[in-house]
Design a protein around this motif. Structure first.
Motif, short mmCIF file in Angstrom:
data_model
loop_
_atom_site.label_atom_id
_atom_site.label_comp_id
_atom_site.label_asym_id
_atom_site.label_seq_id
_atom_site.Cartn_x
_atom_site.Cartn_y
_atom_site.Cartn_z
N LEU A 98 -6.30 9.54 -14.32
CA LEU A 98 -5.54 9.30 -13.33
C LEU A 98 -4.06 9.89 -13.77
O LEU A 98 -3.95 9.96 -15.13
N PRO A 99 -3.41 10.52 -13.06
CA PRO A 99 -1.99 11.24 -13.63
C PRO A 99 -0.89 10.20 -14.03
O PRO A 99 -0.18 10.74 -14.70
N SER A 100 -1.17 9.02 -13.61
CA SER A 100 -0.32 8.07 -14.10
C SER A 100 -0.98 6.76 -14.05
O SER A 100 -1.93 6.38 -13.60
N ARG A 101 -0.13 5.59 -14.94
CA ARG A 101 -0.79 4.29 -14.91
C ARG A 101 0.07 3.44 -14.26
O ARG A 101 -0.49 2.38 -13.77
N ASP A 102 0.98 3.79 -13.69
CA ASP A 102 1.87 3.00 -12.68
C ASP A 102 1.46 3.35 -11.04
O ASP A 102 1.35 4.30 -10.56
N LEU A 153 -1.07 -8.78 -9.09
CA LEU A 153 0.34 -8.72 -8.92
C LEU A 153 0.83 -7.62 -9.98
O LEU A 153 2.18 -7.40 -10.25
N GLU A 154 -0.21 -7.09 -10.78
CA GLU A 154 0.35 -6.27 -11.90
C GLU A 154 0.33 -4.73 -11.13
O GLU A 154 -0.27 -4.35 -10.27
N LYS A 155 1.25 -3.95 -12.02
CA LYS A 155 1.70 -2.64 -11.32
C LYS A 155 1.01 -1.60 -12.29
O LYS A 155 1.32 -0.44 -11.84
N ASP A 156 0.35 -2.09 -13.46
CA ASP A 156 -0.16 -0.92 -14.21
C ASP A 156 -1.70 -0.81 -13.96
O ASP A 156 -2.18 -1.99 -13.77
N LYS A 201 -6.19 -1.71 -4.18
CA LYS A 201 -5.00 -1.07 -4.87
C LYS A 201 -5.53 0.36 -5.39
O LYS A 201 -4.78 1.15 -5.45
N PHE A 202 -6.86 0.31 -5.75
CA PHE A 202 -7.28 1.66 -6.29
C PHE A 202 -8.06 2.49 -4.86
O PHE A 202 -7.74 3.75 -4.93
N ILE A 203 -8.50 1.60 -3.85
CA ILE A 203 -9.37 2.29 -3.03
C ILE A 203 -8.49 2.97 -1.97
O ILE A 203 -8.61 4.15 -1.52
N PHE A 204 -7.25 2.42 -2.01
CA PHE A 204 -6.53 3.12 -0.80
C PHE A 204 -5.23 4.04 -1.59
O PHE A 204 -4.12 4.14 -0.71
N LYS A 223 2.40 7.89 -4.79
CA LYS A 223 3.32 9.21 -4.30
C LYS A 223 2.73 10.27 -4.79
O LYS A 223 3.12 11.51 -4.34
N THR A 224 1.52 10.27 -5.28
CA THR A 224 0.71 11.54 -5.99
C THR A 224 -0.64 11.47 -5.33
O THR A 224 -1.39 10.43 -5.32
#
Length: 475
Positions: free
Chosen positions: A312-316, A265-268, A380-383, A322-323
């Motif tokens: 990575l360009p963002s932690r979110d 459930l974490e977004k970061d 969440k990372f793979i896709f 979107k990137t």
């Protein structure tokens, strides 16, 4: 062998002093120390040798160096080498490398200790070195996170030390085997200290903030090796004292689920990796006989993932979807994620299969469901979308290549895992996890509150855990 072992334990501390005198040699000496530890660990694994040293009789040091130690030492060596390579082209000072080498040496010492007082000394040195590395940026945020870590660690070790004294009072020895005759309060106090130090179950809720807010190479060290210094003694004690094994396994299952639920459930990104570390520590404890191999698999993959996340360009996750990240960066991200998920051809597959083979019947269903949860986390990372321009810091690829190569090469350490049944099972677990991610969790807006990670609640949890441990030992 005895002389070589004692020299190997002392060498990092001597080199740490030398680095301070000759700062221009800092990188080379630090890398050299990690290579020496790599060689020492490999000879332990391939020769399957075992050595027990008792110094200063009952009052002093008991060292046990065996295959279990070898897996943990190899993890420490490879992760430390990768971190040094990662920092090679940065402006890190000799002080950073000195503390890294001292941390490396004290972690090695913790992995060969078989008595409570020597382990206490090693863990306290680890706390100080880790504190200085976390605080290295010298900004307000890093100093607060470091002080928070140090206070939690020192409070936990105070409980631990009281327990160690109670063990000595009964056995006239600090050896781990003394837990067999130790009073209830001694076991509860020692376990509270180690569970907190190792980031296990609710005692480990200090871990997400500490690991996610630290500098990237320090995060890799903390998640890759430092937390394992609290887990290793639990594994060793469970193997030595039969009565301890059920307690360790119960906490293992609880830790797997606590970490997975929070991580899903974490977004970061960095917090997800840190929470996943909590879950993976449960896997190390779930089957103590397989704990060393799983620790190696996790340490290699998790340190690589933290280094990748730092580029990575963002932690979110919302922004990352979107990137487009670069394809090469995405490929190594996928390999490391697949390893922790338990995909064949990587060490994570063998580690998961060996662990699942050695869990007890009451653990089996729970751990398989936990494996599905891990697959959801790393989906969440793979896709993440890929195909963008590569923007990574200088010196990024050398440590990543080292760690990815290690994930592939070490998969052969347990080649017996490669049966058709195990391969189908692993692919099915990952497939179910990915399906759950797409159908349920990809668009989920639910997130868990972070109130339990607040400083005052962390201290309160120690009291609750102590009560729980008393009850578990008594029953």
């Amino acid at each position: 062998m005895s002389t070589i072992t004692i020299a190997w334990i002392g060498l990092p501390f001597f080199f740490g002093f030398v680095i301070y005198l000759f700062p221009k040699l800092a990188k080379y000496l630090a890398l050299g120390i990690s290579l020496v530890s790599t060689g020492y660990a490999l000879q332990l694994l391939f020769n399957q040798s075992s050595l027990t040293l008792t110094l200063l009789d009952n009052f002093g040091v008991t060292l046990v160096i065996d295959q279990l130690s070898g897996y943990f030492i190899l993890t420490n060596a490879l992760v430390t080498a990768a971190v040094i390579l990662y920092c090679w082209h940065t402006d890190k000072t000799a002080f950073f490398y000195m503390q890294t080498v001292i941390l490396h040496g004290s972690v090695n010492a913790a992995f060969v200790c078989a008595d409570f007082i020597s382990l206490y000394v090693a863990l306290e040195v680890i706390s100080i070195a880790a504190f200085l590395l976390i605080a290295y940026p010298r900004n307000d945020r890093s100093i607060w996170v470091a002080l928070r870590y140090l206070f939690i660690s020192n409070t936990a070790m105070l409980f631990y030390l009281v327990g160690a004294v109670l063990v000595y009072q009964v056995n006239h020895s600090f050896a781990f085997a003394g837990l067999h005759k130790a009073p209830t309060e001694a076991i509860a106090l020692i376990f509270l200290g180690l569970l907190t130090k190792g980031g296990v179950f609710v005692s480990g809720l200090w871990l997400p903030l500490t690991h996610s807010e630290s500098d990237t190479p320090v995060s890799a060290l903390l998640s890759g090796i430092v937390v394992k210094t609290g887990v290793f003694p639990l594994v060793r004690c469970a193997l030595i004292v039969e009565e301890i094994d059920p307690i360790v396994r119960i906490f293992a299952v609880g830790t797997v689920y606590l970490g997975v639920i929070y991580a899903v459930l974490e977004k970061d990104t960095k917090r997800t990796l840190a929470l996943s570390t909590v879950s993976q520590l449960g896997w190390i404890l779930a089957a103590p006989i397989a704990g060393g191999f799983y620790a190696l698999a996790h340490g290699l993959a998790k340190s690589a993932l933290f280094m990748i996340a730092g580029n990575l360009p963002s932690r979110d996750f919302k922004e990352l979807r979107k990137t487009q990240i670069s394809t090469t960066l995405w490929v190594v991200l996928v390999i490391a994620s697949l390893s922790i998920s338990g995909f064949p051809l990587l060490i994570g597959f063998g580690a998961k299969m060996l662990t699942l083979k050695n869990v007890l019947s009451w653990q089996a269903i729970a751990m398989n469901v936990g494996a599905v949860g891990t697959a959801i986390v790393y989906a969440k990372f793979i896709f993440l979308p890929h195909g963008g321009r590569e923007i990574v810091r200088s010196g990024f690829w050398q440590p990543i290549i080292l760690l990815i190569a290690a994930l592939i090469v070490t998969s052969g350490l347990y080649y017996q895992a490669y049966t058709m049944a195990n391969i189908i099972k692993a692919v099915a677990i990952i497939g179910v996890g990915w399906l759950a991610y797409f159908l349920i969790f990809q668009r989920s807006l639910l997130s868990l509150p972070r109130i339990l990670e607040q400083f005052e609640h962390l201290i309160g949890f120690m009291s609750l855990m102590l009560i729980l441990l008393f009850w578990m030992v008594l029953t």
